[in-house]
Design a protein around this motif. Structure first.
Motif, mmCIF file in Angstrom:
data_model
loop_
_atom_site.group_PDB
_atom_site.id
_atom_site.type_symbol
_atom_site.label_atom_id
_atom_site.label_comp_id
_atom_site.label_asym_id
_atom_site.label_seq_id
_atom_site.Cartn_x
_atom_site.Cartn_y
_atom_site.Cartn_z
ATOM 1 N N ALA A 153 0.814 -0.984 -0.049
ATOM 2 C CA ALA A 153 -0.072 -0.014 -0.125
ATOM 3 C C ALA A 153 0.828 1.201 0.163
ATOM 4 N N GLY A 154 1.822 1.338 0.804
ATOM 5 C CA GLY A 154 2.819 2.409 1.069
ATOM 6 C C GLY A 154 3.422 2.482 -0.488
ATOM 7 N N GLY A 155 3.956 1.505 -1.083
ATOM 8 C CA GLY A 155 4.546 1.603 -2.350
ATOM 9 C C GLY A 155 3.806 2.010 -3.437
ATOM 10 N N THR A 156 2.471 1.572 -3.236
ATOM 11 C CA THR A 156 1.199 2.274 -4.354
ATOM 12 C C THR A 156 1.164 3.816 -4.366
ATOM 13 N N LEU A 157 1.167 4.281 -2.984
ATOM 14 C CA LEU A 157 0.869 5.710 -2.694
ATOM 15 C C LEU A 157 2.011 6.312 -3.261
ATOM 16 N N VAL A 158 3.192 5.912 -3.076
ATOM 17 C CA VAL A 158 4.648 6.640 -3.418
ATOM 18 C C VAL A 158 4.366 6.589 -4.921
ATOM 19 N N ALA A 159 4.164 5.754 -5.639
ATOM 20 C CA ALA A 159 4.189 5.362 -7.178
ATOM 21 C C ALA A 159 3.226 6.269 -7.807
ATOM 22 N N SER A 160 1.895 6.333 -7.156
ATOM 23 C CA SER A 160 1.009 7.013 -7.892
ATOM 24 C C SER A 160 1.412 8.623 -7.262
ATOM 25 N N GLY A 161 1.891 8.932 -6.364
ATOM 26 C CA GLY A 161 2.445 10.389 -6.298
ATOM 27 C C GLY A 161 3.479 10.778 -7.266
ATOM 28 N N LEU A 162 4.246 9.910 -7.702
ATOM 29 C CA LEU A 162 5.417 10.279 -8.807
ATOM 30 C C LEU A 162 4.657 10.334 -9.842
ATOM 31 N N LEU A 163 3.491 9.311 -10.520
ATOM 32 C CA LEU A 163 2.953 9.638 -11.714
ATOM 33 C C LEU A 163 2.291 10.810 -11.893
ATOM 34 N N GLY A 164 1.632 11.225 -10.494
ATOM 35 C CA GLY A 164 0.863 12.552 -10.646
ATOM 36 C C GLY A 164 1.546 13.809 -10.738
ATOM 37 N N ALA A 165 2.861 13.758 -10.252
ATOM 38 C CA ALA A 165 3.775 14.650 -10.209
ATOM 39 C C ALA A 165 4.334 15.008 -11.563
ATOM 40 N N ALA A 166 4.704 13.862 -12.469
ATOM 41 C CA ALA A 166 5.191 13.891 -13.792
ATOM 42 C C ALA A 166 4.032 14.344 -14.724
ATOM 43 N N TRP A 167 2.934 13.914 -14.490
ATOM 44 C CA TRP A 167 1.827 14.390 -15.478
ATOM 45 C C TRP A 167 1.723 15.847 -15.237
ATOM 46 N N TYR A 168 1.643 16.264 -13.921
ATOM 47 C CA TYR A 168 1.336 17.798 -14.148
ATOM 48 C C TYR A 168 2.353 18.497 -14.636
ATOM 49 N N LEU A 169 3.840 18.034 -14.390
ATOM 50 C CA LEU A 169 5.035 18.789 -14.797
ATOM 51 C C LEU A 169 5.022 18.709 -16.480
ATOM 52 N N ARG A 170 4.647 17.725 -16.745
ATOM 53 C CA ARG A 170 4.528 17.489 -18.407
ATOM 54 C C ARG A 170 3.524 18.252 -18.901
ATOM 55 N N ARG A 171 2.366 18.344 -18.405
ATOM 56 C CA ARG A 171 1.296 19.178 -18.972
ATOM 57 C C ARG A 171 1.769 20.728 -18.897
ATOM 58 N N ARG A 172 2.183 21.089 -17.782
ATOM 59 C CA ARG A 172 2.514 22.570 -17.469
ATOM 60 C C ARG A 172 3.485 22.914 -18.854
ATOM 61 N N ASN A 173 4.303 22.052 -19.282
ATOM 62 C CA ASN A 173 5.528 22.416 -20.062
ATOM 63 C C ASN A 173 4.728 22.631 -21.553
ATOM 64 N N LYS A 174 3.609 22.006 -21.851
ATOM 65 C CA LYS A 174 2.918 22.314 -22.991
ATOM 66 C C LYS A 174 2.361 23.753 -23.393
ATOM 67 N N PRO A 175 2.575 24.245 -24.472
ATOM 68 C CA PRO A 175 1.694 25.516 -24.648
ATOM 69 C C PRO A 175 0.144 25.438 -24.934
ATOM 70 N N HIS A 176 -0.512 26.178 -24.459
ATOM 71 C CA HIS A 176 -1.938 25.982 -24.159
ATOM 72 C C HIS A 176 -2.563 26.765 -25.496
ATOM 73 N N ARG A 177 -3.290 26.188 -26.441
ATOM 74 C CA ARG A 177 -3.880 26.751 -27.499
ATOM 75 C C ARG A 177 -5.470 27.246 -27.244
ATOM 76 N N LEU A 178 -5.785 28.212 -27.636
ATOM 77 C CA LEU A 178 -6.740 28.675 -27.323
ATOM 78 C C LEU A 178 -7.838 28.611 -28.944
#
Length: 178
Positions: A153-178
């Motif tokens: 359970a602890g390993g799953t929480l750590v892995a999901s935290g890392l995946l969430g941080a990577a998704w957030y940072l990747r999405r932030r670097n993309k330019p937004h189109r209007l």
């Protein structure tokens, strides 16, 4: 022939030189007694005496200032036909002579013994119990053993935290189109 003659002479020289040492060691220990000390107790053992009228003989412990058997602390020998013994307790530190005289009047042996002072008891430090609060540094910060379910359970929480941080940072670097 010359080599064998020198070997023979050197062998005889060694034998003659060793003879006084062998005789001296036999005279010091006494032929029929064995003396030992344990703390302030001196004991003697012999097998040289025979029982006459229910008595094996007498052993005497003499200080350096005493000159005869009768002046020492006398103890009656006890034992069997194979081994007789006597002991003295509460003996003060010093050098003593032990003499054993069998019941037939023969001397079983004489031997000197040194009684040393008993070592004083040393003070030992006892470890105190460690405090029940706080992190136990020697165990890596964990003081209990967790089961497999808790670790997964602890390993799953750590892995999901890392995946969430990577998704957030990747999405932030993309330019937004209007």
């Amino acid at each position: 022939m010359r080599n064998s003659s020198s070997v023979l002479r050197s062998g005889l020289t060694v034998a003659v030189a060793a003879l006084p040492l062998a005789l001296a060691s036999a005279a010091v220990a006494g032929p029929g007694i064995s003396v030992s000390t344990t703390g302030s107790t001196v004991s003697v053992t012999t097998s040289a005496c025979t029982q006459i009228s229910g008595s094996w003989g007498t052993a005497s412990l003499l200080t350096s200032s005493q000159g005869s058997f009768a002046q020492g602390r006398q103890v009656t020998l006890s034992g069997t036909s194979t081994s007789q013994s006597a002991a003295w307790s509460n003996v003060s530190p010093g050098t003593y002579t032990v003499i054993v005289i069998c019941s037939d009047g023969t001397t079983a042996g004489t031997q000197s013994v040194v009684v040393s002072t008993a070592p004083s008891p040393s003070r030992s430090v006892t470890p105190s119990a460690s405090p029940s609060r706080g992190v136990m540094g020697g165990v890596g910060g964990s003081s209990t053993d967790y089961g497999t379910v808790t670790l997964v359970a602890g390993g799953t929480l750590v892995a999901s935290g890392l995946l969430g941080a990577a998704w957030y940072l990747r999405r932030r670097n993309k330019p937004h189109r209007l």
